[in-house]
Design a protein around this motif. Structure first.
Motif, mmCIF file in Angstrom:
data_model
loop_
_atom_site.group_PDB
_atom_site.id
_atom_site.type_symbol
_atom_site.label_atom_id
_atom_site.label_comp_id
_atom_site.label_asym_id
_atom_site.label_seq_id
_atom_site.Cartn_x
_atom_site.Cartn_y
_atom_site.Cartn_z
ATOM 1 N N ASN A 89 -9.896 2.747 -7.932
ATOM 2 C CA ASN A 89 -8.453 2.564 -8.044
ATOM 3 C C ASN A 89 -7.786 2.704 -6.672
ATOM 4 O O ASN A 89 -7.748 3.791 -6.089
ATOM 5 C CB ASN A 89 -7.863 3.581 -9.024
ATOM 6 N N THR A 90 -7.245 1.606 -6.173
ATOM 7 C CA THR A 90 -6.648 1.610 -4.834
ATOM 8 C C THR A 90 -5.295 2.322 -4.813
ATOM 9 O O THR A 90 -4.905 2.903 -3.798
ATOM 10 C CB THR A 90 -6.465 0.175 -4.315
ATOM 11 N N HIS A 91 -4.566 2.275 -5.932
ATOM 12 C CA HIS A 91 -3.253 2.933 -5.967
ATOM 13 C C HIS A 91 -3.396 4.447 -5.820
ATOM 14 O O HIS A 91 -2.610 5.091 -5.127
ATOM 15 C CB HIS A 91 -2.544 2.612 -7.276
ATOM 16 N N ALA A 92 -4.400 5.022 -6.501
ATOM 17 C CA ALA A 92 -4.633 6.463 -6.390
ATOM 18 C C ALA A 92 -4.980 6.830 -4.955
ATOM 19 O O ALA A 92 -4.509 7.850 -4.425
ATOM 20 C CB ALA A 92 -5.755 6.884 -7.334
ATOM 21 N N ARG A 93 -5.804 5.992 -4.312
ATOM 22 C CA ARG A 93 -6.162 6.237 -2.910
ATOM 23 C C ARG A 93 -4.913 6.203 -2.017
ATOM 24 O O ARG A 93 -4.727 7.056 -1.150
ATOM 25 C CB ARG A 93 -7.156 5.178 -2.426
ATOM 26 N N TYR A 94 -4.093 5.188 -2.226
ATOM 27 C CA TYR A 94 -2.908 5.045 -1.382
ATOM 28 C C TYR A 94 -1.966 6.238 -1.530
ATOM 29 O O TYR A 94 -1.508 6.817 -0.538
ATOM 30 C CB TYR A 94 -2.167 3.750 -1.725
ATOM 31 N N TRP A 95 -1.675 6.622 -2.779
ATOM 32 C CA TRP A 95 -0.719 7.711 -2.992
ATOM 33 C C TRP A 95 -1.278 9.052 -2.523
ATOM 34 O O TRP A 95 -0.531 9.897 -2.000
ATOM 35 C CB TRP A 95 -0.311 7.782 -4.460
ATOM 36 N N LEU A 96 -2.580 9.251 -2.668
ATOM 37 C CA LEU A 96 -3.189 10.489 -2.176
ATOM 38 C C LEU A 96 -3.153 10.523 -0.653
ATOM 39 O O LEU A 96 -2.909 11.570 -0.043
ATOM 40 C CB LEU A 96 -4.623 10.616 -2.692
ATOM 41 N N SER A 97 -3.381 9.374 -0.020
ATOM 42 C CA SER A 97 -3.303 9.311 1.447
ATOM 43 C C SER A 97 -1.883 9.607 1.917
ATOM 44 O O SER A 97 -1.664 10.329 2.884
ATOM 45 C CB SER A 97 -3.731 7.922 1.945
#
Length: 277
Positions: A85-93
């Motif tokens: 999931n790229t959205h989870a990665r983005y928001w965690l970053s």
């Protein structure tokens, strides 16, 4: 050469039967995606509440810290549920790099941002392009920033379109190209980007010629464009009316400049009518 009938035996035909194993795989994938989205929604809601109050509160206040922990835990749980999931990665970053969350690590945030961008997330591509342009002084940072911005533009990210339009307009690290700048501003404004709408409208009022490709695109959106008199194949626009449409987009987004430009156009029209009479 093999006979056609014999060759056909080696060609896989699409099966109309879905195996139970394939069905279970699809159901499991859907379940993981759904669970990840639920965690992302919880984390995003907590982060939204932080954004609402953090400018007026102590960042170390227990309520804000609790919300930040909730956001971080949920984004991490989303990645555990679905590691693709790229959205989870983005928001965690974003959480690691921007917010005073306990255990924040900018290196981890940067790594997550690069991963999300490489995996095709347009928000991550735009954010990474911005970081490379602003926060890095080494020689190739502009080229790398431009690479990620173009990737986001390919997915019609409004912020990336606006920034790339500004790059083309100024000729910063690329060859100056007004036509490309206008195209970027136009597409970004169609997505509701107030800054792009103001830029496009003001350029129209300055007399900048709009490329025919943009005019054709405008026709499909019902913009203020028409056919030229004798040459029915040629296209023209009413620059004032198209500028007005762009300023209305900005005003709808709550941009004060949009309202000011609309008021200015109205004043100019009233003045012109007065002079005619």
């Amino acid at each position: 050469m093999l006979p056609r009938a014999l060759l056909a035996k080696f060609v896989l035909k699409p099966s109309t039967v879905v195996s139970p194993f394939q069905f279970n795989q699809q159901r499991a994938l859907h379940s993981r995606n759904k669970k990840a989205l639920e965690f992302i929604a919880k984390g995003w809601n907590a982060l939204k509440e932080v954004d609402r109050v953090i400018d007026y509160s102590d960042p170390k206040h227990s309520g804000i810290v609790s919300l930040l922990r909730t956001a971080k835990e949920n984004f991490e749980l989303a990645l555990e549920a679905d590691n693709t999931n790229t959205h989870a990665r983005y928001w965690l970053s974003r959480l690691h790099m921007k917010y005073p969350v306990p255990g924040a690590n900018k290196a981890v945030g940067a790594a997550l941002l690069v991963e999300a961008a490489e995996m095709g997330d347009p928000e991550a591509q735009y954010a990474l392009g911005c970081h490379l342009r602003v926060e890095n002084d080494y020689v190739q940072s502009d080229q790398q920033a431009f690479y990620y911005l173009e990737k986001a533009v390919d997915q019609l990210h409004p912020g990336a379109l606006y920034l790339l339009g500004a790059v083309y307009l100024t000729g910063d690290c690329v060859k100056k190209d007004i036509a490309s700048a206008l195209w970027c501003f136009h597409r970004a404004s169609e997505k509701g980007h107030a800054g792009a709408a103001i830029a496009y409208g003001s350029l129209l009022l300055k007399g900048v010629e709009v490329p025919e490709s943009v005019i054709k695109f405008s026709l499909t959106r019902g913009a203020a464009a028409h056919r030229r008199g004798r040459n029915k194949g040629a296209l023209a626009i009413d620059p004032v009316e198209m500028a007005r449409e762009k300023f209305q987009i900005a005003a709808k987004a709550g941009c004060e400049l949009g309202f000011k430009w609309l008021a200015r156009l109205e004043e100019e029209e009233k003045r012109a009518l007065t002079e005619e009479h």
